[in-house]
Design a protein around this motif. Structure first.
Motif, PDB file in Angstrom:
ATOM      1  N   ALA A  13       0.814  -1.218   0.000  1.00  9.73           N
ATOM      2  CA  ALA A  13       0.000   0.000   0.000  1.00  9.73           C
ATOM      3  C   ALA A  13       0.843   1.262   0.000  1.00  9.73           C
ATOM      4  O   ALA A  13       0.517   2.241  -0.681  1.00  9.73           O
ATOM      5  CB  ALA A  13      -0.949  -0.009   1.199  1.00  9.73           C
ATOM      6  N   ASP A  14       1.923   1.272   0.774  1.00  5.05           N
ATOM      7  CA  ASP A  14       2.773   2.463   0.827  1.00  5.05           C
ATOM      8  C   ASP A  14       3.393   2.753  -0.533  1.00  5.05           C
ATOM      9  O   ASP A  14       3.437   3.906  -0.977  1.00  5.05           O
ATOM     10  CB  ASP A  14       3.878   2.279   1.872  1.00  5.05           C
ATOM     11  CG  ASP A  14       3.349   2.310   3.294  1.00  5.05           C
ATOM     12  OD1 ASP A  14       2.162   2.661   3.481  1.00  5.05           O
ATOM     13  OD2 ASP A  14       4.117   1.984   4.221  1.00  5.05           O
ATOM     14  N   ASP A  15       3.866   1.700  -1.196  1.00  8.28           N
ATOM     15  CA  ASP A  15       4.459   1.889  -2.519  1.00  8.28           C
ATOM     16  C   ASP A  15       3.429   2.416  -3.507  1.00  8.28           C
ATOM     17  O   ASP A  15       3.717   3.297  -4.323  1.00  8.28           O
ATOM     18  CB  ASP A  15       5.021   0.564  -3.044  1.00  8.28           C
ATOM     19  CG  ASP A  15       6.255   0.112  -2.279  1.00  8.28           C
ATOM     20  OD1 ASP A  15       6.771   0.906  -1.464  1.00  8.28           O
ATOM     21  OD2 ASP A  15       6.695  -1.026  -2.495  1.00  8.28           O
ATOM     22  N   LEU A  16       2.226   1.860  -3.449  1.00  5.90           N
ATOM     23  CA  LEU A  16       1.177   2.298  -4.367  1.00  5.90           C
ATOM     24  C   LEU A  16       0.816   3.753  -4.124  1.00  5.90           C
ATOM     25  O   LEU A  16       0.637   4.530  -5.073  1.00  5.90           O
ATOM     26  CB  LEU A  16      -0.059   1.407  -4.215  1.00  5.90           C
ATOM     27  CG  LEU A  16      -1.255   1.763  -5.097  1.00  5.90           C
ATOM     28  CD1 LEU A  16      -0.890   1.700  -6.573  1.00  5.90           C
ATOM     29  CD2 LEU A  16      -2.434   0.836  -4.798  1.00  5.90           C
ATOM     30  N   ALA A  17       0.699   4.139  -2.861  1.00  4.91           N
ATOM     31  CA  ALA A  17       0.342   5.520  -2.533  1.00  4.91           C
ATOM     32  C   ALA A  17       1.384   6.502  -3.063  1.00  4.91           C
ATOM     33  O   ALA A  17       1.043   7.570  -3.596  1.00  4.91           O
ATOM     34  CB  ALA A  17       0.187   5.674  -1.019  1.00  4.91           C
ATOM     35  N   SER A  40       5.125 -10.774  -0.114  1.00 12.44           N
ATOM     36  CA  SER A  40       6.119 -11.086   0.913  1.00 12.44           C
ATOM     37  C   SER A  40       6.689  -9.851   1.586  1.00 12.44           C
ATOM     38  O   SER A  40       7.266  -9.934   2.670  1.00 12.44           O
ATOM     39  CB  SER A  40       7.274 -11.883   0.285  1.00 12.44           C
ATOM     40  OG  SER A  40       7.976 -11.075  -0.647  1.00 12.44           O
ATOM     41  N   GLY A  41       6.592  -8.701   0.926  1.00 10.83           N
ATOM     42  CA  GLY A  41       7.154  -7.477   1.498  1.00 10.83           C
ATOM     43  C   GLY A  41       8.615  -7.272   1.173  1.00 10.83           C
ATOM     44  O   GLY A  41       9.198  -6.256   1.544  1.00 10.83           O
ATOM     45  N   SER A  42       9.251  -8.228   0.503  1.00 13.35           N
ATOM     46  CA  SER A  42      10.667  -8.091   0.174  1.00 13.35           C
ATOM     47  C   SER A  42      10.842  -7.081  -0.955  1.00 13.35           C
ATOM     48  O   SER A  42      10.036  -6.997  -1.867  1.00 13.35           O
ATOM     49  CB  SER A  42      11.253  -9.440  -0.238  1.00 13.35           C
ATOM     50  OG  SER A  42      10.611  -9.936  -1.387  1.00 13.35           O
ATOM     51  N   ARG A  43      11.901  -6.276  -0.859  1.00 11.95           N
ATOM     52  CA  ARG A  43      12.210  -5.284  -1.874  1.00 11.95           C
ATOM     53  C   ARG A  43      13.692  -5.389  -2.220  1.00 11.95           C
ATOM     54  O   ARG A  43      14.535  -5.556  -1.340  1.00 11.95           O
ATOM     55  CB  ARG A  43      11.910  -3.858  -1.370  1.00 11.95           C
ATOM     56  CG  ARG A  43      10.447  -3.608  -1.053  1.00 11.95           C
ATOM     57  CD  ARG A  43       9.600  -3.547  -2.313  1.00 11.95           C
ATOM     58  NE  ARG A  43       8.228  -3.219  -2.011  1.00 11.95           N
ATOM     59  CZ  ARG A  43       7.299  -4.117  -1.676  1.00 11.95           C
ATOM     60  NH1 ARG A  43       7.622  -5.385  -1.575  1.00 11.95           N
ATOM     61  NH2 ARG A  43       6.059  -3.748  -1.426  1.00 11.95           N
ATOM     62  N   SER A  44      14.026  -5.258  -3.469  1.00 10.67           N
ATOM     63  CA  SER A  44      15.417  -5.345  -3.904  1.00 10.67           C
ATOM     64  C   SER A  44      16.247  -4.276  -3.217  1.00 10.67           C
ATOM     65  O   SER A  44      15.933  -3.080  -3.261  1.00 10.67           O
ATOM     66  CB  SER A  44      15.500  -5.177  -5.422  1.00 10.67           C
ATOM     67  OG  SER A  44      16.834  -5.201  -5.857  1.00 10.67           O
ATOM     68  N   GLU A  48      15.062  -4.366   5.514  1.00 10.95           N
ATOM     69  CA  GLU A  48      13.869  -4.855   6.196  1.00 10.95           C
ATOM     70  C   GLU A  48      12.721  -5.009   5.202  1.00 10.95           C
ATOM     71  O   GLU A  48      12.587  -4.202   4.274  1.00 10.95           O
ATOM     72  CB  GLU A  48      13.438  -3.885   7.304  1.00 10.95           C
ATOM     73  CG  GLU A  48      14.459  -3.713   8.418  1.00 10.95           C
ATOM     74  CD  GLU A  48      14.583  -4.952   9.271  1.00 10.95           C
ATOM     75  OE1 GLU A  48      13.605  -5.740   9.317  1.00 10.95           O
ATOM     76  OE2 GLU A  48      15.642  -5.143   9.885  1.00 10.95           O
ATOM     77  N   PRO A  49      11.866  -6.029   5.389  1.00 15.56           N
ATOM     78  CA  PRO A  49      10.688  -6.156   4.526  1.00 15.56           C
ATOM     79  C   PRO A  49       9.779  -4.954   4.661  1.00 15.56           C
ATOM     80  O   PRO A  49       9.653  -4.375   5.743  1.00 15.56           O
ATOM     81  CB  PRO A  49      10.004  -7.434   5.056  1.00 15.56           C
ATOM     82  CG  PRO A  49      11.071  -8.168   5.799  1.00 15.56           C
ATOM     83  CD  PRO A  49      11.967  -7.117   6.372  1.00 15.56           C
ATOM     84  N   ALA A  50       9.178  -4.550   3.589  1.00 18.84           N
ATOM     85  CA  ALA A  50       8.244  -3.432   3.616  1.00 18.84           C
ATOM     86  C   ALA A  50       6.941  -3.872   4.276  1.00 18.84           C
ATOM     87  O   ALA A  50       6.544  -5.029   4.166  1.00 18.84           O
ATOM     88  CB  ALA A  50       7.972  -2.943   2.204  1.00 18.84           C
TER      89      ALA A  50
END
Length: 204
Positions: A13-17, A40-44, A48-50
């Motif tokens: 949601a944060d990324d989309l916003a 999963s919340g993992s980001r390259s 920490e997972p998002a």
């Protein structure tokens, strides 16, 4: 008309916003390609997972569809929710193997019993999201563009496509293009499952 295609949000949601605040998107019609849930919340490159918030993503997409006449398509993960809400045991088990248990906990469902999950998806506060997902189409098109979640079988016209291909087609389409024909008169926007995120702008 400018279209922006966004896919595989997967509860971010944060990324989309943040994405929706981009100046380039303000005069663009958004076409969401599905897979709003799970993740999963993992980001390259991230330590920490998002944080993930499935319902916040769905609230944003619902608002965009209702208030801005944007388009939302169904993804295969969204279909897990939809079919599980209808009591489909195979979809429930497939969802469980593809991140469902973590998603259920995020949704406030603290059980892995299929009947419990089905009931919860059909009760407040989740039933409004179930109803929204139940209405989502598999395809969207203009005279020059075709959008689906996964892909199509070029050997068949659109009205003869198999539902599972529209939601799931992967390796045979993506990695063996020699066996598929490209129609230059109907370019498409597809979200292949091997790609984690899609953000593409097209002027029709």
């Amino acid at each position: 008309m400018t279209y922006t295609f966004i896919g595989d949000i997967h509860s971010a949601a944060d990324d989309l916003a943040v994405l929706l605040q981009a100046p380039a998107l303000q005069d663009s019609r958004l076409i969401f390609l599905g897979d709003y849930i799970d993740g999963s919340g993992s980001r390259s490159g991230a330590i920490e997972p998002a944080p993930l918030d499935t319902l916040a993503v769905l609230d944003i997409v619902i608002d965009r569809v209702k208030q801005h006449q944007d388009i939302a398509l169904l993804g295969n993960h969204d279909d897990f929710w939809r079919q599980t809400a209808r009591g489909d045991e195979l979809s429930f088990q497939t969802w469980r193997l593809n991140g469902g248990a973590k998603s259920w906990r995020r949704l406030g469902i603290h059980s892995s019993n299929s009947q419990v999950v089905t009931v919860a998806l059909n009760r407040s506060p989740l039933v409004k999201y179930t109803s929204f997902l139940a209405e989502l189409p598999l395809t969207w098109s203009t005279d020059h563009l075709l959008a689906v979640h996964a892909g199509i079988d070029w050997d068949y016209p659109l009205d003869r496509q198999v539902r599972d291909d529209l939601l799931w087609i992967r390796d045979p389409y993506y990695f063996d293009m020699a066996n598929y024909k490209f129609n230059p008169n109907k370019p498409g926007i597809f979200q292949w499952q091997s790609v984690d995120d899609v953000f593409l702008m097209v002027v029709d």
